[in-house]
Structure formats: C-alpha cells, structure tokens
Design a protein around this motif. Structure first.
Motif, PDB file in Angstrom:
ATOM      1  N   UNK A  66       0.820  -1.221   0.000  1.00 40.10           N
ATOM      2  CA  UNK A  66       0.000   0.000   0.000  1.00 40.10           C
ATOM      3  C   UNK A  66       0.846   1.260   0.000  1.00 40.10           C
ATOM      4  N   UNK A  67       1.898   1.287   0.834  1.00 36.43           N
ATOM      5  CA  UNK A  67       2.792   2.459   0.897  1.00 36.43           C
ATOM      6  C   UNK A  67       3.551   2.606  -0.417  1.00 36.43           C
ATOM      7  N   UNK A  68       4.061   1.474  -0.929  1.00 37.45           N
ATOM      8  CA  UNK A  68       4.829   1.487  -2.185  1.00 37.45           C
ATOM      9  C   UNK A  68       3.974   1.981  -3.350  1.00 37.45           C
ATOM     10  N   UNK A  69       2.692   1.658  -3.318  1.00 33.89           N
ATOM     11  CA  UNK A  69       1.755   2.057  -4.380  1.00 33.89           C
ATOM     12  C   UNK A  69       1.715   3.584  -4.496  1.00 33.89           C
ATOM     13  N   UNK A  70       1.532   4.259  -3.357  1.00 40.11           N
ATOM     14  CA  UNK A  70       1.456   5.719  -3.362  1.00 40.11           C
ATOM     15  C   UNK A  70       2.817   6.352  -3.616  1.00 40.11           C
TER      16      UNK A  70
END
Length: 496
Positions: free
Chosen positions: A161-165
C-alpha cells in the motif's frame, strides 16, 4: 548506513529532479495546446527520446530480460518485431501525421484528428475513439502503478500500500503541474538514464562471467537450446511475436510525440536518434537476460530471488555487481521507464476527457486557462481511478493489459495509416475500422484461435472494413480532398 540508504537517496534526488522539471514546464504552459502538445515545439532530440521512453515501460528492464533469462535468445523475436514496427511508424506515419493534424483543425488528440479529417458532425467517431483510449489507458496506467509499487516494495521493503502511493505520487505530480512539456522533458532525461543502464550493466556482467567465450560456453552448458533463435518456435509463434511491431501505428501516446514536433523537417533527424536509442536499449535488455543465465549458473547461491521471479534479473544483477550508489542510479532507470510511460498515458487520458468530452460537449466556449485546469483535474481523476484498480494487484482487470497494445494497434492503427496515405477514406470507413478492430481483438483473445496474436486478425479485418465501407458509401467531400492534398503537398515539399 544500510545498503538501501544510497539507493533511497538516489531515488529521492531523481524524483525531486523530475518534479522540478515539471515546475519549469508549468511556467511555460499558457494554453491547452501547450498542456496537451507542448505548443508543437519539440525539437528533433526531445521528440526522438520522448517517443522512445514513452513506448518502453518497465517491460524493457524487467519483462524482456526476464523472458530471455527464462527461455533463451528465442524470446528476442519480439524485440526484432518492435524495431521493424517502430521504424516503419517513423517512416510512414510521423511526418504525415504532423502535417495532417495541423491542416485538419490543428487537432490536439487522435479523436480530434479523426473528427476533423472525416468531417464527422455527429461526433460519434470522437466519442468512440475517446472511450477506447480511456478504457485501455486507465487499465494500462494501473499496470504501471503496480510495476512502480513492486519496485519500491522489493527495493526498500515497503508494504504494498505504501509502495503504491510512493511510486505513483511523483509521476502524478509532474504530469499534473507541467503537462506535455514536463512529460517530454522528463522523458528525455529518463531515456538517457535507461540507455546508460542498459549499456553498462551487460558489459559489467560479461566481465564478471569471464568474457564473451566463457559466457557463451556457460549458457550453452546450462541448455544448448538457449542459443537457438527457433527454440520451440512455430511459424505462427514467430509471426505473433514479430506482429507486436504492428501495434505502433495505433498507440496514442507515441503518435502524440509526432504531432508535437516543431515541424515536419525535424522528423528525419528524430527518426535516426530514436531508432539508434531503441536498438541499443533492446539489445542491452536482451544481453542482460542472456548473460544473466551464465552469471547465475556460476553463482547459484545468489540466484534465489531470480529463481522466484525471473523479471528481477536486472534488479538483482545491479544490486550484486555494483556499488550501492551506482546500483541506485541503475534501479532509478526502472523507475524512469515506468514513470515515462505512465505519465504519457495519464496525459493522453486527460486530453481525451478535456478536449474530446468537456470542450466538445459541455463547454464549447471554455477559456484556455479553464481548459488547462480541467486537464490537470482529469490527470488527477484518471490517476485516482488507476490507483483504485491497482490497489489490488491480483485484480483480474490487469489481465486486459496483455491485449491493450493489440487493442490500440488494431482499433486505431489501420485508421491512422490509411487516413494518411489514401484520400478516398471516409467517416463510415473509419467507424467500421475502429469497431471491427476493437471487437476482433477482444473476441479473438477469448478464443485464442490458431494460437495467433490477436493484433494480426484485428489489423487485417479493420483494414478490410475501412476499404469496403469507404468504397460503398458516399465518397469524401471536396473540402476533405482539398485539405488532404494541401497537407500531402507540404509533406512532400519537406523532402522527407
């Protein structure tokens, strides 16, 4: 300082540089033409490298080396097909599209060009073309965001999720702020980074494996078929791989670069630069995967990550063989490849929504400042939808990406190509070609007849539909013929 700290610093510096370029482009953006096509001001060098970088996504540094690593040199047929297709696109489409779009209402987008070229007062051609762009490109964008997330996830150990943003934020920022100029200028930097990584890495791998002869011997020892161009290949298989080149004639994000060139006279120099860049990059990507076979055969203890996912071959070789600072620069090249393609796709979607829906149907008299800000809002909207799709990386909709290239190639390719070389083409021919190409790709993909890549029947049937429906209906008007002849004369006078 951990091994990932230099890589993190390099990534942050690189991303900051891209956003600064976006801010500079913001100061140069005065109207919608600037935002969507950079005011048709790109010189040969920027046109060339921007076309190349927008074409080659993370597939160039992950997918292609991974396929070669797994199956040997026989997977390089796709690279050959792409080189032939790109060259023919530069030769037959680039210059003519540049002049025809200017003569046909100074068209800023492909749907805009189709509408003006065929005097489509019903606007149905514009709507259908814009819908095809939005559907395929929103899904394409999602796949780019997933690729960026995977890179951040594996390099820095972030949660998905963090990597996505983290992966999406920088691309959205500079595209939102600076529009086409930001995308084109950053593409030029990104293309330079990509070619540096793809020339340096195979050379260092070759040195690490003892030179050319020992490397080839090690590859042959692992499996002699790795050196066979026709390994397990049927005629249909080779033709299907080569047919990827057909897709170039219909890719809106690549065609936009031709439309934005400062003049038709810039095209020949741009063609030479772009093709040199492309051949070197594809050869480098093939070499990384090929030489990687020898390296990981000799160092099986380091092959864990590559064994799990062959597409990590470039990432792992960069981490193993290079100083962390250099590795950070090389891995930034993957981010560059992902960002350059994603930014172009976001901008094409934004221009379809702004020019082909908002301006055409909602606010015909909208001012330039209003249109630029609507364009920016649309970048944000499409990006958020794409992030929503990408939030679940297992979402089956991403399977559609495998034939989005074929969808564009078959739906738009024959229309673009034939509209530039045959003045007898009509609106009904264009409509029939668009629908036939898109439907053929979707249906053929479901049934997989003959094991043939769906772009081949899609392109053929679309071309036939264009010819048949152009000939049986009312012919082109006198003004259509006049505009075509004037544009063609300008093209011929430029001695392309």
């Amino acid at each position: 300082m951990t091994a990932s700290t230099p890589m993190l610093i390099t990534f942050v510096v690189y991303i900051a540089a891209m956003v600064l370029i976006g801010l500079y482009a913001y100061l140069r953006t005065k109207n919608l033409s600037d935002y969507i096509l950079g005011g048709r001001s790109l010189g040969a060098f920027v046109t060339a490298l921007s076309a190349g970088a927008s074409d080659m996504s993370g597939w160039l540094l992950m997918g292609l080396p991974g396929a070669i690593f797994l199956a040997g040199i026989s997977e390089s047929w796709i690279a050959i097909g792409l080189i032939v297709g790109a060259y023919l696109n530069w030769l037959f489409v680039a210059g003519r599209l540049r002049v025809q779009t200017e003569h046909n209402g100074n068209a800023l987008t492909l749907p805009d060009y189709f509408t003006n070229r065929f005097e489509d007062n019903s606007k149905i051609l514009r709507i259908l073309a814009a819908v095809v762009i939005l559907v395929f490109f929103t899904i394409y964008c999602a796949s780019g965001i997933v690729a960026g997330a995977r890179l951040f996830e594996s390099t820095f150990g972030l949660s998905y999720g963090t990597a996505l943003w983290a992966g999406a934020a920088a691309t959205i920022a500079y595209t939102f702020i600076g529009g086409f100029l930001a995308v084109s200028w950053t593409d030029t930097v990104q293309a330079t980074l990509m070619i540096f990584a793809l020339i340096l890495t195979p050379v260092i791998v070759l040195l690490a494996t003892g030179g050319v002869d020992p490397t080839l011997a090690a590859i042959e020892l692992k499996d002699a078929a790795n050196l066979d161009m026709l390994k397990g290949a049927s005629f249909v298989g080779v033709i299907s791989l080569m047919a990827w080149g057909l897709g170039y004639f219909g890719q809106p994000h690549i065609l936009a670069r031709f439309m934005a060139a400062e003049s038709v006279k810039a095209i020949p120099a741009a063609r030479r630069i772009s093709m040199t860049w492309m051949i070197l990059c594809l050869a480098g990507a093939v070499a990384v995967g090929f030489f990687g076979i020898a390296y990981f055969s000799a160092h099986p203890d380091q092959a864990g990550a590559v064994g799990e996912n062959p597409e990590r071959v470039f990432i792992e070789l960069a981490k193993i063989l290079f100083n962390p600072w250099i590795a950070g620069i090389l891995l930034s090249a993957i981010l560059a490849a992902i960002m350059s393609t994603l930014s172009c796709q976001l901008l094409v979607c934004s221009s379809a929504l702004t020019e082909d829906f908002y301006k055409s149907f909602l606010r015909k008299d909208a001012g330039q400042t209003e249109l630029v800000w609507i364009g920016r809002a649309m970048v944000l909207l499409v990006a958020l939808v794409a992030i929503g799709i990408a939030a679940n990386p297992e979402n089956r909709v991403l399977g559609l990406v495998s034939y989005a290239w074929a969808g564009f190639g078959a739906a738009f390719g024959p229309i673009v190509l034939i509209s530039l070389v045959w003045k007898g083409m009509t609106r009904n021919g264009a409509l029939a070609g668009l629908i036939t190409g898109a439907v053929t790709v979707i249906v053929w993909k479901q049934f997989g007849w003959l094991g043939l890549y769906e772009i081949i029947p899609g392109f053929i049937f679309s071309s036939i539909a264009i010819l048949v429906f152009s000939l049986i209906g009312q012919g082109p008007s006198a003004t259509m013929l006049k505009r075509f002849d004037e544009a063609e004369k300008e093209y011929q006078d430029a001695h392309i």
